[in-house]
Design an enzyme around this catalytic site. Sequence first.
Site, PDB file in Angstrom:
ATOM      1  N   SER A  26     -20.300  -0.186 -16.147  1.00 43.10           N
ATOM      2  CA  SER A  26     -20.717   0.886 -15.251  1.00 43.10           C
ATOM      3  C   SER A  26     -19.563   1.829 -14.936  1.00 43.10           C
ATOM      4  O   SER A  26     -18.421   1.388 -14.782  1.00 43.10           O
ATOM      5  CB  SER A  26     -21.234   0.274 -13.945  1.00 43.10           C
ATOM      6  OG  SER A  26     -21.433   1.259 -12.965  1.00 43.10           O
ATOM      7  N   GLU A  80     -19.044   2.896 -12.200  1.00 51.30           N
ATOM      8  CA  GLU A  80     -18.569   2.464 -10.888  1.00 51.30           C
ATOM      9  C   GLU A  80     -17.257   1.688 -10.990  1.00 51.30           C
ATOM     10  O   GLU A  80     -16.510   1.599 -10.025  1.00 51.30           O
ATOM     11  CB  GLU A  80     -19.618   1.608 -10.190  1.00 51.30           C
ATOM     12  CG  GLU A  80     -20.852   2.371  -9.757  1.00 51.30           C
ATOM     13  CD  GLU A  80     -20.563   3.365  -8.651  1.00 51.30           C
ATOM     14  OE1 GLU A  80     -19.848   3.015  -7.691  1.00 51.30           O
ATOM     15  OE2 GLU A  80     -21.059   4.492  -8.739  1.00 51.30           O
ATOM     16  N   TYR A  86     -19.901  -4.649  -6.216  1.00 56.74           N
ATOM     17  CA  TYR A  86     -20.651  -4.379  -7.450  1.00 56.74           C
ATOM     18  C   TYR A  86     -19.697  -3.944  -8.557  1.00 56.74           C
ATOM     19  O   TYR A  86     -19.752  -4.465  -9.680  1.00 56.74           O
ATOM     20  CB  TYR A  86     -21.706  -3.295  -7.194  1.00 56.74           C
ATOM     21  CG  TYR A  86     -22.361  -2.780  -8.450  1.00 56.74           C
ATOM     22  CD1 TYR A  86     -23.388  -3.505  -9.060  1.00 56.74           C
ATOM     23  CD2 TYR A  86     -21.960  -1.584  -9.034  1.00 56.74           C
ATOM     24  CE1 TYR A  86     -23.988  -3.040 -10.220  1.00 56.74           C
ATOM     25  CE2 TYR A  86     -22.556  -1.113 -10.195  1.00 56.74           C
ATOM     26  CZ  TYR A  86     -23.572  -1.848 -10.785  1.00 56.74           C
ATOM     27  OH  TYR A  86     -24.159  -1.392 -11.937  1.00 56.74           O
ATOM     28  N   LYS A  88     -18.759  -5.773 -12.134  1.00 56.65           N
ATOM     29  CA  LYS A  88     -18.932  -5.076 -13.416  1.00 56.65           C
ATOM     30  C   LYS A  88     -17.626  -5.058 -14.198  1.00 56.65           C
ATOM     31  O   LYS A  88     -17.610  -5.242 -15.416  1.00 56.65           O
ATOM     32  CB  LYS A  88     -19.445  -3.649 -13.206  1.00 56.65           C
ATOM     33  CG  LYS A  88     -20.921  -3.565 -12.908  1.00 56.65           C
ATOM     34  CD  LYS A  88     -21.733  -4.071 -14.084  1.00 56.65           C
ATOM     35  CE  LYS A  88     -23.182  -3.695 -13.989  1.00 56.65           C
ATOM     36  NZ  LYS A  88     -23.926  -4.101 -15.193  1.00 56.65           N
ATOM     37  N   HIS A 145     -28.120   7.185 -14.959  1.00 55.89           N
ATOM     38  CA  HIS A 145     -29.190   7.528 -15.890  1.00 55.89           C
ATOM     39  C   HIS A 145     -30.524   7.286 -15.186  1.00 55.89           C
ATOM     40  O   HIS A 145     -30.708   6.291 -14.503  1.00 55.89           O
ATOM     41  CB  HIS A 145     -29.078   6.750 -17.202  1.00 55.89           C
ATOM     42  CG  HIS A 145     -28.769   5.299 -17.050  1.00 55.89           C
ATOM     43  ND1 HIS A 145     -27.535   4.840 -16.641  1.00 55.89           N
ATOM     44  CD2 HIS A 145     -29.531   4.218 -17.227  1.00 55.89           C
ATOM     45  CE1 HIS A 145     -27.555   3.529 -16.594  1.00 55.89           C
ATOM     46  NE2 HIS A 145     -28.750   3.120 -16.930  1.00 55.89           N
ATOM     47  N   ARG A 189     -37.564   4.539 -12.261  1.00 55.82           N
ATOM     48  CA  ARG A 189     -36.560   4.371 -11.203  1.00 55.82           C
ATOM     49  C   ARG A 189     -37.237   3.927  -9.913  1.00 55.82           C
ATOM     50  O   ARG A 189     -38.273   4.449  -9.525  1.00 55.82           O
ATOM     51  CB  ARG A 189     -35.839   5.699 -10.997  1.00 55.82           C
ATOM     52  CG  ARG A 189     -34.728   5.670  -9.997  1.00 55.82           C
ATOM     53  CD  ARG A 189     -33.679   4.685 -10.353  1.00 55.82           C
ATOM     54  NE  ARG A 189     -32.506   5.334 -10.911  1.00 55.82           N
ATOM     55  CZ  ARG A 189     -31.434   4.673 -11.254  1.00 55.82           C
ATOM     56  NH1 ARG A 189     -31.370   3.373 -11.109  1.00 55.82           N
ATOM     57  NH2 ARG A 189     -30.400   5.299 -11.744  1.00 55.82           N
TER      58      ARG A 189
END
Length: 159
Positions: A21, A23, A45, A49, A75, A80
Amino acid sequence: MNLLEAIRILPFKAKFYQASSSEMYGKVNELPVTEKTALHPVSPYAVSKAASHWMTVNYREAYGVFCCCGILFNHESVLRGEHFVTKKIISAAVRIRKGSKEKLKLGNIEIKRDWGLAPEYVKAMWLMLQQDSPDDYVIATGEPHSLREFIELAFSYAG
């Protein structure tokens, strides 16, 4: 890690895709980010990752496992969930268009994000696994847009 270990020890060839990610970058000092940009995760998170990302890189480099990391930026798709800001905006725009008197309340709408289309990102994932050699890939549009722009576009389409 269990899947990577199984691929390593079992007597068949398999390819592994790690959904990393954007992130993981967290505090970024350079733009645009690349596969070589240092990771500086700033949330649990993002840390998880980053750990999965580095585990995958380790199995590729140490054991020769064919594994690719796709470092995905935001994305979107019609699938969603309602708790994501993009779906929240679109759903509110539709309800307001249909006569609702509600007000959409959001936080900082000046934030910028790189939003892409999920089906295109899935194609990129598949293409990663078709390469002769495994590697890491940043998947993004390269075009950041503010949440304000997203809101204006959504409400414009809704009329």
